[in-house]
Scaffold this active site. Structure first.
Site, PDB file in Angstrom:
ATOM      1  N   GLY A   1     -33.605  32.124 -35.834  1.00 52.28           N
ATOM      2  CA  GLY A   1     -33.915  33.326 -36.615  1.00 52.28           C
ATOM      3  C   GLY A   1     -32.686  34.206 -36.531  1.00 52.28           C
ATOM      4  N   HIS A   2     -31.913  34.280 -37.601  1.00 51.32           N
ATOM      5  CA  HIS A   2     -30.650  35.014 -37.585  1.00 51.32           C
ATOM      6  C   HIS A   2     -30.781  36.274 -38.449  1.00 51.32           C
ATOM      7  CE1 HIS A   2     -28.252  31.120 -36.415  1.00 51.32           C
ATOM      8  NE2 HIS A   2     -29.194  31.442 -35.563  1.00 51.32           N
TER       9      HIS A   2
ATOM     10  N   GLY B   1     -29.659  31.980 -26.844  1.00 49.90           N
ATOM     11  CA  GLY B   1     -29.986  32.263 -28.239  1.00 49.90           C
ATOM     12  C   GLY B   1     -30.171  33.759 -28.485  1.00 49.90           C
ATOM     13  N   ASP B   2     -30.264  34.130 -29.765  1.00 50.82           N
ATOM     14  CA  ASP B   2     -30.509  35.512 -30.185  1.00 50.82           C
ATOM     15  C   ASP B   2     -29.409  36.477 -29.735  1.00 50.82           C
ATOM     16  OD1 ASP B   2     -32.889  34.593 -31.267  1.00 50.82           O
ATOM     17  OD2 ASP B   2     -34.023  35.016 -29.435  1.00 50.82           O
ATOM     18  N   GLU B   3     -28.201  35.984 -29.619  1.00 50.02           N
ATOM     19  CA  GLU B   3     -27.089  36.833 -29.184  1.00 50.02           C
ATOM     20  C   GLU B   3     -26.640  37.782 -30.291  1.00 50.02           C
ATOM     21  OE1 GLU B   3     -27.086  33.534 -29.127  1.00 50.02           O
ATOM     22  OE2 GLU B   3     -26.826  32.847 -27.059  1.00 50.02           O
TER      23      GLU B   3
ATOM     24  N   LYS C   1     -25.718  36.103 -33.524  1.00 53.47           N
ATOM     25  CA  LYS C   1     -24.837  35.212 -34.304  1.00 53.47           C
ATOM     26  C   LYS C   1     -24.914  35.513 -35.799  1.00 53.47           C
ATOM     27  CE  LYS C   1     -27.180  31.804 -32.581  1.00 53.47           C
ATOM     28  NZ  LYS C   1     -28.000  32.496 -31.593  1.00 53.47           N
ATOM     29  N   GLY C   2     -26.148  35.752 -36.301  1.00 52.13           N
ATOM     30  CA  GLY C   2     -26.336  36.002 -37.732  1.00 52.13           C
ATOM     31  C   GLY C   2     -25.513  37.194 -38.183  1.00 52.13           C
ATOM     32  N   LYS C   3     -25.585  38.293 -37.438  1.00 51.21           N
ATOM     33  CA  LYS C   3     -24.833  39.499 -37.819  1.00 51.21           C
ATOM     34  C   LYS C   3     -23.343  39.184 -37.873  1.00 51.21           C
ATOM     35  CE  LYS C   3     -22.701  43.621 -36.345  1.00 51.21           C
ATOM     36  NZ  LYS C   3     -22.659  44.999 -35.946  1.00 51.21           N
TER      37      LYS C   3
ATOM     38  N   GLN D   1     -29.261  28.710 -31.785  1.00 53.15           N
ATOM     39  CA  GLN D   1     -29.608  28.743 -30.362  1.00 53.15           C
ATOM     40  C   GLN D   1     -28.372  29.159 -29.538  1.00 53.15           C
ATOM     41  OE1 GLN D   1     -30.809  25.546 -32.176  1.00 53.15           O
ATOM     42  NE2 GLN D   1     -32.217  27.116 -32.805  1.00 53.15           N
TER      43      GLN D   1
ATOM     44  N   SER E   1     -19.777  44.637 -31.102  1.00 50.68           N
ATOM     45  CA  SER E   1     -20.811  45.083 -32.040  1.00 50.68           C
ATOM     46  C   SER E   1     -21.630  46.167 -31.358  1.00 50.68           C
ATOM     47  CB  SER E   1     -21.689  43.889 -32.416  1.00 50.68           C
ATOM     48  OG  SER E   1     -22.855  44.336 -33.071  1.00 50.68           O
TER      49      SER E   1
ATOM     50  N   THR F   1     -40.709  26.862 -30.307  1.00 46.76           N
ATOM     51  CA  THR F   1     -41.048  27.739 -31.431  1.00 46.76           C
ATOM     52  C   THR F   1     -42.145  27.121 -32.306  1.00 46.76           C
ATOM     53  OG1 THR F   1     -39.316  26.713 -32.759  1.00 46.76           O
ATOM     54  CG2 THR F   1     -38.702  28.703 -31.540  1.00 46.76           C
TER      55      THR F   1
ATOM     56  N   ARG G   1     -34.711   6.496 -34.659  1.00 49.18           N
ATOM     57  CA  ARG G   1     -34.408   5.802 -35.921  1.00 49.18           C
ATOM     58  C   ARG G   1     -35.632   5.559 -36.799  1.00 49.18           C
ATOM     59  NH1 ARG G   1     -31.364   1.701 -32.293  1.00 49.18           N
ATOM     60  NH2 ARG G   1     -33.129   2.405 -31.070  1.00 49.18           N
TER      61      ARG G   1
ATOM     62  N   ARG H   1     -42.429  36.713 -30.480  1.00 50.00           N
ATOM     63  CA  ARG H   1     -42.743  36.791 -29.048  1.00 50.00           C
ATOM     64  C   ARG H   1     -41.818  37.791 -28.351  1.00 50.00           C
ATOM     65  NH1 ARG H   1     -42.051  30.663 -27.139  1.00 50.00           N
ATOM     66  NH2 ARG H   1     -40.371  30.780 -28.642  1.00 50.00           N
TER      67      ARG H   1
HETATM   68  P1  GDP Z   1     -29.207  35.452 -33.604  1.00 50.22           P
HETATM   69  O1  GDP Z   1     -30.354  34.496 -33.533  1.00 50.22           O
HETATM   70  O2  GDP Z   1     -28.138  35.136 -32.622  1.00 50.22           O
HETATM   71  O3  GDP Z   1     -28.668  35.615 -35.001  1.00 50.22           O
HETATM   72  O4  GDP Z   1     -29.800  36.885 -33.163  1.00 50.22           O
HETATM   73  P2  GDP Z   1     -31.190  37.515 -33.650  1.00 50.22           P
HETATM   74  O5  GDP Z   1     -31.074  37.974 -35.045  1.00 50.22           O
HETATM   75  O6  GDP Z   1     -32.327  36.617 -33.310  1.00 50.22           O
HETATM   76  O7  GDP Z   1     -31.312  38.722 -32.627  1.00 50.22           O
HETATM   77  C1  GDP Z   1     -30.332  39.725 -32.544  1.00 50.22           C
HETATM   78  C2  GDP Z   1     -31.010  41.072 -32.820  1.00 50.22           C
HETATM   79  O8  GDP Z   1     -30.143  42.116 -32.437  1.00 50.22           O
HETATM   80  C3  GDP Z   1     -31.298  41.300 -34.282  1.00 50.22           C
HETATM   81  O9  GDP Z   1     -32.441  42.094 -34.394  1.00 50.22           O
HETATM   82  C4  GDP Z   1     -30.054  42.066 -34.751  1.00 50.22           C
HETATM   83  O10 GDP Z   1     -30.306  42.856 -35.887  1.00 50.22           O
HETATM   84  C5  GDP Z   1     -29.778  42.918 -33.572  1.00 50.22           C
HETATM   85  N1  GDP Z   1     -28.361  43.263 -33.334  1.00 50.22           N
HETATM   86  C6  GDP Z   1     -27.261  42.518 -33.590  1.00 50.22           C
HETATM   87  N2  GDP Z   1     -26.160  43.128 -33.123  1.00 50.22           N
HETATM   88  C7  GDP Z   1     -26.573  44.290 -32.571  1.00 50.22           C
HETATM   89  C8  GDP Z   1     -25.903  45.351 -31.878  1.00 50.22           C
HETATM   90  O11 GDP Z   1     -24.680  45.335 -31.651  1.00 50.22           O
HETATM   91  N3  GDP Z   1     -26.674  46.377 -31.431  1.00 50.22           N
HETATM   92  C9  GDP Z   1     -28.019  46.425 -31.614  1.00 50.22           C
HETATM   93  N4  GDP Z   1     -28.698  47.454 -31.142  1.00 50.22           N
HETATM   94  N5  GDP Z   1     -28.681  45.437 -32.267  1.00 50.22           N
HETATM   95  C10 GDP Z   1     -27.971  44.381 -32.713  1.00 50.22           C
HETATM   96  P1  IMO Z   2     -31.449  31.427 -32.583  1.00 48.53           P
HETATM   97  O1  IMO Z   2     -30.607  30.544 -33.452  1.00 48.53           O
HETATM   98  C1  IMO Z   2     -33.801  31.821 -28.938  1.00 48.53           C
HETATM   99  C2  IMO Z   2     -35.962  28.264 -27.589  1.00 48.53           C
HETATM  100  C3  IMO Z   2     -37.469  28.327 -27.628  1.00 48.53           C
HETATM  101  C4  IMO Z   2     -37.793  27.399 -26.468  1.00 48.53           C
HETATM  102  C5  IMO Z   2     -36.723  26.321 -26.583  1.00 48.53           C
HETATM  103  C6  IMO Z   2     -37.178  25.080 -27.342  1.00 48.53           C
HETATM  104  O2  IMO Z   2     -32.211  32.457 -33.318  1.00 48.53           O
HETATM  105  O3  IMO Z   2     -30.645  31.980 -31.454  1.00 48.53           O
HETATM  106  P2  IMO Z   2     -37.606  24.523 -29.902  1.00 48.53           P
HETATM  107  O4  IMO Z   2     -38.487  25.167 -30.920  1.00 48.53           O
HETATM  108  O5  IMO Z   2     -36.170  24.494 -30.267  1.00 48.53           O
HETATM  109  O6  IMO Z   2     -38.094  23.181 -29.484  1.00 48.53           O
HETATM  110  O7  IMO Z   2     -37.737  25.447 -28.588  1.00 48.53           O
HETATM  111  O8  IMO Z   2     -35.645  26.926 -27.250  1.00 48.53           O
HETATM  112  N1  IMO Z   2     -35.292  28.575 -28.877  1.00 48.53           N
HETATM  113  C7  IMO Z   2     -34.658  29.718 -29.129  1.00 48.53           C
HETATM  114  N2  IMO Z   2     -34.532  30.839 -28.398  1.00 48.53           N
HETATM  115  N3  IMO Z   2     -33.179  31.737 -30.126  1.00 48.53           N
HETATM  116  C8  IMO Z   2     -33.277  30.609 -30.870  1.00 48.53           C
HETATM  117  O9  IMO Z   2     -32.566  30.418 -32.004  1.00 48.53           O
HETATM  118  C9  IMO Z   2     -34.076  29.554 -30.399  1.00 48.53           C
HETATM  119  N4  IMO Z   2     -34.422  28.331 -30.886  1.00 48.53           N
HETATM  120  C10 IMO Z   2     -35.146  27.742 -29.934  1.00 48.53           C
HETATM  121  O10 IMO Z   2     -37.934  29.624 -27.424  1.00 48.53           O
HETATM  122  O11 IMO Z   2     -37.600  28.077 -25.255  1.00 48.53           O
HETATM  123 MG    MG Z   3     -32.413  34.510 -33.268  1.00 42.90          MG
END
Ligand code: GDP
Ligand code: IMO
Ligand code: MG
Length: 421
Positions: A40-41, A12-14, A16-18, A222, A409, A129, A143, A301
């Site tokens: 959280g995107h 997660g948090d790669e 994706k939103g951007k 995720q 990116s 979360t 169900r 966190r």
């Molecule tokens: P998502 O959950 O996959 O949409 O990712 P998140 O938003 O949770 O986390 C990605 C974080 O990296 C965010 O704070 C973005 O603004 C930031 N971000 C995205 N792409 C880049 C990048 O290429 N470089 C940097 N420095 N930050 C980035």
């Molecule tokens: P995005 O879409 C990163 C993680 C939690 C926990 C596990 C289970 O922003 O990439 P949950 O609340 O789903 O039962 O939690 O999954 N987790 C994420 N980690 N990015 C997320 O979403 C996540 N959504 C859940 O931290 O380890």
């Molecule tokens: Mg995220």
């Protein structure tokens, strides 16, 4: 018309939103298919930053349709708060968001069960979360759940109270203090607010978009390593985060899937518990956290950080059938003299490039080292401006995974994106 998919390939948090926000200019419809407000995107544009939890990341594009699919779980309170904030930015959110009637509702008591379950697990907690995701999917597969379409029925309040009482009975197994009626009125008010949106039969609507010539971008939440079937179980989320989840979560056949984009960070992060072979506990890990601003977009966190893990990425590419890779945040590695990448593991004295079944197994990564590029990548605007050390890093990843890196990116802003030929 086809449905292309954007998926996170790690935990997660790669970013994706951007990327969905960038690609959304080419797709009339953006659709979430699984997960809920655990996501959280983050999106940065025109000097503004916005974090989306339930609403698809195409919402800031004029004329876009942002579809919340049947596989999603929705918390009305979080949804309302998010929509009001988007509306305050001048975006006509009610015109742009459509909700599938089969999406399940997160009740206040689902969140209480999530918290009670985590507290009872103690040290072996998932690190959820605490948004009630797991308990809501439990009610769905058990169900018992309530769906968005149910809010339009005359006996909705009774059905809500019935499920709430079931939850109260279930909570008796826990030694956990709570107030089952806290947030109830706010939740019911938010349910009323949701009625202002278009609520449709998701499968018919999505297939109608495709038949009518509208291409769709499916936005994963995720990452594949958090998938309920193929992730590091039990340290996973409760939905199918992989490509197959787009079919089950939207009601489209596998024939409708077009391109699969796999998004990964140039290093690794994880928030919550579970295995992380390349995790760094030293100064380098802290540098990644500070430079990458690695703090949860949903919970705040601190994220665990480590080097890129290619065996894990290869596994995700296999599960998802990735056609093109999207590499994020390489700019965070700008200052390092040396950059490491795991190319295999040592497990029980044997070398392997496969992820072990046992999440408690001791996995020692085998690294390959790269010379750092030591320059500011955030200013790079085209491929020919990239330093040779960075190109070598990308080439190695492509050769290992046998998939091309199509988009790079180099900063959080929309404009800091390079599309390669
Ligand atoms: P998502 O959950 O996959 O949409 O990712 P998140 O938003 O949770 O986390 C990605 C974080 O990296 C965010 O704070 C973005 O603004 C930031 N971000 C995205 N792409 C880049 C990048 O290429 N470089 C940097 N420095 N930050 C980035
Ligand atoms: P995005 O879409 C990163 C993680 C939690 C926990 C596990 C289970 O922003 O990439 P949950 O609340 O789903 O039962 O939690 O999954 N987790 C994420 N980690 N990015 C997320 O979403 C996540 N959504 C859940 O931290 O380890
Ligand atoms: Mg995220």
């Amino acid at each position: 018309m086809k449905l292309d998919v954007v998926l996170g390939l790690q935990w997660g948090d790669e970013g994706k939103g951007k990327i969905v926000d960038v690609l959304a200019s080419e797709y009339p419809v953006v659709a979430r298919f699984q997960g809920g407000p655990n996501a959280g995107h983050s999106i940065h544009f025109e000097g503004k930053k916005f974090v989306l939890h339930s609403v698809p990341s195409g919402v800031f594009r004029d004329g876009s349709i942002n579809f919340i699919g049947s596989g999603v779980v929705l918390d009305p309170v979080i949804f309302r708060e998010e929509c009001l904030a988007i509306e305050a930015m001048g975006v006509p959110v009610k015109e742009r968001v459509v909700i599938a009637d089969r999406a399940h509702l997160i009740l206040p008591t689902h969140r209480i069960i999530d918290a009670a379950s985590e507290a009872a697990k103690g040290k072996s907690k998932i690190g959820s979360t605490l948004k009630g995701i797991g308990p809501t999917y439990m009610d769905k597969t058990g169900r018992n759940g309530l769906r968005v379409g149910d809010i339009l029925t005359p006996d909705f309040k009774e059905r809500f109270l019935k499920l709430k009482n079931k939850h109260i009975a279930y909570l008796k197994q826990y030694d956990f203090e709570y107030d089952a009626s806290e947030n109830e009125q706010a939740w019911l008010d938010a349910v009323e607010y949701m009625k202002q949106f278009e609520i449709v039969d998701g499968a018919y609507r999505v297939n109608d978009y495709l038949i009518g010539g509208k291409s769709i971008l499916a936005e994963g939440a995720q990452g594949t390593l958090l998938d309920v079937d193929f992730g590091s179980y039990p340290f996973v989320t409760s939905s199918s985060t992989s490509c197959a989840g787009a079919c089950t979560g939207l009601g489209v056949s596998p024939h409708s899937i077009g391109k699969v984009y796999g998004v990964f960070k140039a290093y690794c992060t994880r928030v919550g518990s579970g295995p992380f072979p390349t995790e760094l506990f030293d100064e380098t890990g802290e540098q990644l956290r500070q430079k990458g601003f690695e703090f949860g977009a949903t919970t705040g966190r601190p994220r665990r950080t480590g080097w890129l893990d290619l065996p894990a990425l290869k596994y995700a590419v296999m599960i998802d059938g990735v056609d093109e890779l999207i590499m994020m945040k390489a700019d965070v590695l700008d200052g390092f003299d040396t950059i490491k990448v795991a190319v295999s593991y040592e497990v029980g004295g044997k070398q392997t490039d496969e992820i072990p079944y046992d999440v408690y197994a001791e996995v020692k990564p085998v690294y390959r080292e790269f010379k750092g590029w030591k320059c500011d990548l955030t200013k790079v605007k085209s491929e020919d401006q990239m330093p040779s050390e960075f190109k070598e890093y990308i080439k190695f990843i492509e050769d290992y995974l046998k998939v091309p890196v199509r988009i790079i990116s180099l900063g959080p802003d929309r404009d800091q994106t390079i599309v390669r030929n």
